[in-house]
Design a protein around this motif. Structure first.
Motif: not given
Ligand SMILES: Cc1cc2nc3c(=O)[nH]c(=O)nc-3n(C[C@H](O)[C@H](O)[C@H](O)COP(=O)(O)O)c2cc1C
Ligand code: SF4
Ligand code: FES
Lengths: 209, 788, 445
Positions: B169-170, A72, B148-149, B190-194, C359, C201, B196-197, B113-114, C365, C357
């Protein structure tokens, strides 16, 4: 409702290929085969299903969560099937300056699908992607990982038409500059291109004498 | 190494991180991603500081500041994450200047922010690092005006853990935790950038140590499902105690509110469990407030058990006792009774003049190795060769984790002025583990085998022959030469079925270790024969020993001599031979045959928290405090004396065993020793010169000579029915855990009940099929299990 | 310039002494085959290095050439090679970074498509210099043709004994694995690339440890850009002095510059370092195809310059650009037309970094990937205010220098530059709700 189905392992009967992939990496790097295995499955099935993720996890001796985590992360592994023609439209700066936004809009209009979608027939899917490294020959449309460069409006229409007939024209190789072929670029400054820019618009005058 | 933090000068060890420099200067920087005992990764960027250091010129001289003549400080061009920066000679760390404040402000702003800011409905409210840090280091205003996300707010990662993705908060603590501590990546980004979870693709979270992520999550993203929405943090009463779930003595917080245990959390003990506990310890408390809890004594009147007062119950027992010979009374207590309870039981036995006293479950072999040869958990964590027999992961989870520490080869950090280092720079993400140093032997596939260089799967019940062959192989390697080789090579795979080459490798690796440890579980200690062979092997290899007793205080009760005066007076025999029985927290009547015999006793006194099958046929039932409600002491598998503190839990008129002893003593007109914790401590001081009143916070390994009970030579022969009934079944070790599994709702849902793995042939011989509910006796205790 | 004299360093492609070398056969039909490559002197440099030079001599030669990394950071290649610890009997790796994903960069692609043997030869030389045991070429997943050509070339080379055991009878045994990426710009960052290669990753790793101490699989590793490795071939062939005869004090040799955006003849031009932007854009790329207002000097991560003589006349070398507040980067020049709204253009770039990015760290992020693009979108949609303009600038200033890896700075530094030179366009848009320049259709018929 519970649906039971048995899945034939993808790599069943492909042991040689599997070994070849695993052997590209040293024994301590077994996990490196993760990306190539995902590619292998995706190239054949146009996506990587959950069952395949489990299979790959088992092959590599890792948890399926890790497979999903890695998969992903990247933009070009797909969890759901893409179309027989997967169109990637570069939308980054140089392509944007060559009209890629308009090209994307055109394709959306023509194909009736937007970024991330596949049409009902499964023929087309479209993805907006970032810079494809074809900035000198922008805009670029990548179809099933083949680059179609300097895609003008007419070329684009032509491509769509062909694909509708399930044909994929041979990619033309657009080059420019030093890559144009054996005769290397010669300065054009000597021929005096000037005048149509904002400021400072003159060549160096180098090579004139 | 001289370092200056703001205005404070410090002298620190090389390798220290800048963040620990700041904290040991008594100062503070905010941080989210760093976490004690885990690798620093520099992800949250909350801990930024302005850092500079002097430089040396080509000739090795400090470059001097022209004005002051002092070494000139060269500041790094960017702010640095203190958690990932190592101190250098002369380093200057500034955490107060304007640029640092501005960065802290922005990081708080970005982090928020999120974040949903749903603190009023969040279980973490009041104990949330984000809440605290935003208050201390934020500007209090947000300039973020977009949506927000939005993500899943109630995602059940498992039956035990709920994830709120919006709150995350990652910081990656949870993800790193699984990779670095249990070494099992069941959770990942999982996933990336903003986008990501956190998620898991597994079914539930198949790991024994999942709950720790709820402790380390700095926000309310990962929550203990057993305590969700049960109370606010400031309403909880926090009791610092010790796990009663296994023999490790892991430190816990028992959080209770209005008489109920709401949750259990890990508590720091750097020498034992660091900041981790296993899931059994954490989630196994729900039974305590089950409705069926006994709150008053019961007396059998007219065939019925009817409520009574303690005085009535005690008088009832005293009266019956006066009519019989004390010698005929048997006393059996569960092996997680405290040291003080053991003293009380001994005093009662002494008063009655009976040698029929025991704790159960109890292995055939001793669980107390001589102090000089006994491995501490720190020895284990710093070992260079480890041999494990059995399933430690199930029997004593923390032992599993400390073995994994050893595989990384990073010794436990030295404590600093502010405690455990926040960023131990020796720890790395995905640190390689040296699996060669670990051998695991078991009759079935145990989890730890995944990390073992050599895994020896042997036939069940063949431990003794396996160890004899291991010892032989060891001797062969020592004598060297062809003869030895040939002999080891010749050894046909005997009954245990392990290839001799594997045996040789395992033996050699242990032998090569300079700090070797042999860990033995119930699989070996249950049989004297196997234990003797194992000890001989360990001795020959020069290894230290870690013996895992079946329960929290097995070591302590053995040391205190809560043992029968003759083998034929041991617990299983006592059930047959004693004329009257006082049984605490044991439920032998699960076996119908035994139940029949118990019914014929002159008197059956049961001390328990629930109306067990045994209690149901008792003459007197005394309500018992659960393990969470007692004050006292337990001795863990290292021989470490640890203080147990009672949590304020509503248990009616329940008493622990010292209370029972006091009541019975009063009724008998005798002030018995061990009638209270204080009186037990007096006994210990007088008889064994140990003082338990002032145990240090993290316990103490005391050099105590085990008390051997007076030998009784006139014990009756053992009844035929008590003799071992054979059969090669494999009992997965969750069955050695305390009872009440069926009352721990969440744990049961996640793990299922205990299972019995039976070889198909054996199953057929016993007429068992998959899914059957069976009862079987393990080390003298009856268990329910499901056949697999 | 041309009249700088025949004895001075070569700093213009007009200099008659200058000769294209790296791109000599790029674009020539069939150049990607081993036959072609060998017929044109291919693998002579590798033979020379392996049979007549010690590893130390190769490292020294590369050091003396003054070659600096062409992947963006410009670290001296020879010095980097010398960081490898002495062999300990275990594996050591050479990595080629062919992830080329920086907008405006497209030079490596043509090497792996049209002249992959040149890269392989460069890797063999690097392997010899660092006593590496195995090589990996990490190619971005989208370069399928390049992957196929390079893979075929590796197989040809292997069959011809140019890869494998004891190459040229020397004691170097070396082979190459090609690893295909899958769409992630961050994989170009060297430690993220290593994670990706290891099947993880692709978050960047903490440094130290640096790759030379602990890289792929925790082993000593050196990573170089495609062009850096290709340059090594010519340095060995023709000597460090030849390479150093081109360029400026701190930037030596010949370099692949790329031009894209609104110019007449976009593409890759190989030029000596020290040539000016003007020479590249006007003399070779034919000048802007429509009025220009700015140019990005070295790939999208490098702060832009307005279209002014003083900037056009800058020499395209590391030092000059650093002095002027930007970077040479990959040498990917992007010409920005006057009629493109600057805010919209920056939105495009910010969106790129937001998408790419990884993340891992908070400012990137939340700031780069979440907040910044939303603010830009608001402005571009005509909903923004002066406060939003100030906020973007403030965020950029706050993010600068705080992130874990350079990606966030790669986003905010160009933003800061756009504010420095074109703040008026932001303010115009905030005030009038329509852009100052609004040409939208850039697509050719
Ligand atoms: C975000 C980011 C992206 C990068 N992308 C690339 C790339 O695509 N190709 C490349 O060669 N270097 C890239 N680099 C630089 C590499 O990290 C590294 O410096 C380079 O590969 C080293 O090779 P060189 O010394 O030969 O230049 C990138 C760096 C960063 C921070
Ligand atoms: S869930 Fe909690 S521990 Fe895990 S990354 Fe998010 S905030 Fe950190
Ligand atoms: S960056 Fe998170 S604690 Fe340092």
């Amino acid at each position: 409702m519970i649906e039971l189905q048995t899945v034939t392992p993808f790599f069943e009967g492909k042991e040689e290929r599997l070994d070849e992939i695993l052997n590209r990496y040293p024994p301590e790097g077994r996990r490196s085969a993760l990306m190539p295995l995902l590619w292998e499955v995706q190239n054949a099935e146009r996506h990587v299903s959950e069952a395949r993720m489990h299979e790959i996890a088992d092959i590599l001796g890792i948890n399926v969560t890790e497979v999903k985590g890695v998969m992903s992360f990247y933009s070009t592994y797909y969890e759901y099937p893409i179309g027989r023609f997967h169109l990637q439209v570069c939308s980054t700066i140089s392509c944007a300056l060559a009209g890629s936004d308009q090209m994307y809009d055109y394709l959306v209009e023509e194909l009736g699908i937007v970024n991330g979608e596949r049409d009902a027939e499964g023929r087309f899917s479209i993805q907006k992607v970032e810079c494809l490294g074809s900035c000198g020959t922008a805009p670029v449309l990548s179809i099933n990982d083949t680059y179609y460069e300097r895609v003008s409006r007419s070329r684009c229409a032509h491509l769509v038409e062909a694909m509708r007939k399930d044909e994929l024209p041979e990619a033309w190789r657009e080059r420019g500059s030093d890559i144009e072929g054996s005769q290397k670029a010669s300065p054009v400054g000597t021929s005096g291109a000037r005048g149509d820019d904002g400021a400072g618009g003159t060549p160096t005058g180098g090579g004139q004498d | 190494m001289k370092v200056k933090v703001n205005e404070v000068e410090l002298d620190l060890k090389p390798g220290t991180s800048a963040i620990d420099a700041v904290f040991s200067a008594g100062d503070d920087v905010p941080y989210f991603c760093s976490q004690e005992y885990m690798s620093p990764i520099g992800a949250c960027r909350m801990c930024l500081a302005r850092i500079g250091a002097p430089r040396k010129d080509k000739d090795g001289q400090w470059v001097l500041d022209e004005e002051t003549g002092e070494p000139k400080i060269f500041w790094f061009p960017n702010l640095m994450a203190t958690c990932t920066t190592q101190v250098m000679e002369g380093m200057v760390i500034d955490t107060r200047s304007e640029p640092v404040k501005r960065a802290q402000n922005s990081m708080v702003e970005y982090t928020l922010i999120n974040h949903p800011l749903d603190c009023p409905v969040c279980d973490k409210g009041g104990a949330c690092e984000l809440q605290d840090r935003s208050y201390e280091y934020g500007s209090g205003i947000s300039r973020f005006e977009f949506d927000k996300r939005h993500q899943e707010k109630h995602h059940a990662l498992s039956e035990l853990i709920t994830l709120d993705r919006e709150r995350c908060i990652h910081c990656k603590r949870c993800v790193r935790y699984f990779e670095e501590v249990p070494g099992d990546e069941v959770l990942d980004f999982i996933d990336r950038a903003n986008h990501t979870y956190i998620s898991s693709e597994e079914t539930g979270l198949p790991n024994n140590f999942t709950g720790n992520i709820t402790d380390i999550c700095p926000v309310g993203a990962l929550l203990d499902a057993t305590s969700r929405f049960r109370g606010r943090n400031w309403e909880y009463h926090h009791t610092p105690s010790v796990t009663m779930d296994d023999a490790t003595g892991s430190a816990v917080w028992i959080d209770s509110r209005t008489g109920r245990i709401e949750r259990i959390k890990a508590r720091l003990n750097p020498e034992v469990n660091k900041t981790w506990i296993d899931d059994g310890t954490r989630f196994g408390h729900e039974y305590v407030d089950d409705e069926s809890r006994l709150l008053t004594p019961l007396i059998r009147r007219g065939g019925e058990l009817v409520p009574a007062s303690w005085d009535e119950a005690a008088a009832f027992v005293a009266e019956r006792l006066s009519g019989m010979s004390g010698k005929d009374v048997g006393i059996a207590i569960r092996a997680d009774s405290t040291v003080e309870e053991g003293i009380g039981a001994l005093a009662l036995a002494e008063h009655l003049g009976t040698g029929q006293i025991d704790h159960a479950p109890r292995h055939e072999a001793s669980v107390v190795a001589p102090l000089a040869r006994r491995a501490t958990l720190t020895d284990l964590a710093t070992a260079d060769a480890i041999f494990v027999a059995g399933d430690v992961t199930e029997e004593a989870g923390i032992v599993d984790l400390r073995i994994k520490d050893a595989l990384k080869g990073v010794a436990p950090p030295e404590l600093m002025a502010h405690g455990v280092p926040i960023a131990d720079l020796r720890l790395k993400e995905r640190q390689p583990r040296d699996e060669r140093m670990l051998t695991v032997a078991a009759p079935y596939r145990v989890d730890l085998m995944r990390y073992a260089g050599v895994a020896l799967r042997h036939a069940p019940g063949q431990e003794a022959s396996l160890f004899r062959d291991l010892e032989a192989a060891l001797k062969a390697t020592t004598t060297g030469g062809d003869a030895g080789e040939a002999r080891a090579g010749e050894t046909e795979p005997s009954g245990h079925g392990v290839a001799s080459s594997d045996i040789r490798t395992a033996a050699e690796r242990l032998k090569q270790g300079e700090r070797a440890v042999v860990v033995l579980t119930g699989a070996v200690l249950a049989s004297k024969d196997a234990a003797t062979a194992a000890l001989a092997f360990a001795t020959a290899a020069g290894a230290k020993l870690m013996l895992i007793g079946p329960m929290a205080n097995s070591h302590g009760l053995e040391v205190m001599g809560v043992l029968p005066s003759h083998a034929n007076y041991a617990y299983p025999a006592m059930l047959e031979t004693a004329k009257a029985l006082v049984i605490s927290h044991l439920d032998p009547a699960q076996d119908p045959d035994i139940a029949e015999r118990l019914k014929q006793k002159d008197m059956l006194v049961v001390h328990d928290s629930f109306l067990t099958e045994t209690a149901a046929i008792a003459d007197v039932v005394l309500p018992a405090k659960t393990v969470y409600e007692r004050d006292g002491t337990v001795v863990n598998l290292e021989g470490r004396f640890l203080k147990v503190i009672a949590a304020p839990v509503e248990g009616g008129t329940s008493e622990d065993l010292t209370g029972v002893v006091k009541r019975l003593g009063d009724a008998l007109g005798q002030r018995l020793e061990g009638r209270s914790v204080r009186s037990a401590h007096r006994v210990l001081r007088q008889r064994m010169s140990i003082d338990l009143a002032d145990l240090p916070e993290w316990g103490e390994i005391l050099d105590v000579k085990p008390v051997t009970p007076r030998r009784d030579t006139s014990a009756p022969a053992m009844a035929e029915t008590v003799k071992r009934r054979g059969g090669n079944v494999v009992v997965t070790a969750s069955m050695v855990r305390p009872e009440y599994a069926y009352l721990n709702r969440h744990l049961l849902a996640e793990r299922g009940g205990p299972t019995l793995r039976v070889n198909p042939a054996d199953a057929q011989a016993h007429g068992l099929t998959h899914g059957d509910d069976v009862r079987l006796r393990v080390n003298g205790m009856w268990r329910r299990a499901t056949v697999k | 310039m041309a009249d700088a004299g025949q004895n001075g360093p070569i700093v213009s492609r007009h200099d008659p002494r200058y000769e294209v070398s790296i791109y000599r056969y790029v674009g020539v039909d069939g150049a990607h085959t081993l036959d072609f490559y060998r017929q044109h002197g291919g693998y002579d440099a590798a033979r020379k290095a392996l049979t007549t030079m010690t590893p130390e001599q190769v490292v020294d030669e590369v050091k003396a050439s003054g070659l600096r990394g062409r992947g963006g950071a410009g670290f001296p290649t020879g010095v980097k090679w010398s960081f490898m610890p002495p062999p300990d009997g275990g594996p050591r790796y050479v990595l080629c970074n062919a992830d080329e994903s920086e907008p405006g960069s497209f030079k490596d692609r043509y090497i792996i498509e049209d002249d992959p043997h040149q890269l392989i030869e460069g890797m063999i030389i690097a392997a010899h210099a660092m006593r590496a045991t195995h090589g990996f070429i990490y190619v971005r997943g989208e370069y399928l043709l390049g992957i196929e050509r390079t893979l075929a070339a590796v197989q040809e080379a292997r069959a011809a004994g140019l890869l494998g055991e004891r190459i040229f009878g020397s004691d170097l045994s070396f082979d190459i694995t090609i690893h295909r990426g899958a769409g992630a710009y961050i994989c170009g960052e060297e430690t993220a690339l290593m994670n990706s290669l290891e099947g993880l990753r692709a978050n960047p790793r903490l440094k130290p440890p640096f790759p030379a101490a602990s890289g792929v699989y925790g082993r000593p590793t050196t990573i170089n850009n495609v062009e850096s490795l290709a340059s090594a071939v010519h340095i060995i062939n023709r000597g460090a002095a030849w390479f150093a005869s081109m360029g400026t004090e701190d930037s030596k040799g010949t370099k692949l510059y790329q031009v894209s955006g609104t110019v007449r003849r976009p593409g890759v031009y190989e030029m000596p370092m020290g040539a000016s932007f003007r020479e590249l854009v006007y003399d070779f790329a034919g000048g802007p195809s429509e009025p220009a207002k700015a140019f990005i000097p070295g790939g999208s991560s490098t702060p832009m310059f307005p279209w002014e003589d003083r900037f056009l006349d800058m020499s395209m070398d590391y030092g000059t650009l650093a002095k002027n507040g930007s970077m040479l980067g990959t040498g990917g020049v992007i010409v920005i037309p006057r009629d493109k709204c600057m805010v919209d253009l920056m939105f495009n770039l910010v969106r790129f970094y937001a998408h790419e990015s990884c993340g891992k760290c908070t400012p990137c992020r939340e700031g780069v990937a979440h907040w910044m693009p939303r603010l830009y979108q608001k402005l571009v949609e005509g909903l923004g205010t002066q406060e939003d303009v100030d906020l973007i600038e403030d965020l950029a200033n706050n993010i600068r220098g705080t992130a874990f890896c350079p990606l966030a700075d790669a986003c905010v530094m160009p933003v800061q530059a756009s504010f420095k030179w074109f703040r008026d366009e932001y303010e115009y848009l905030a005030e009038h709700k329509v852009p100052k320049y609004s040409k939208n259709d850039w697509w050719q018929a």
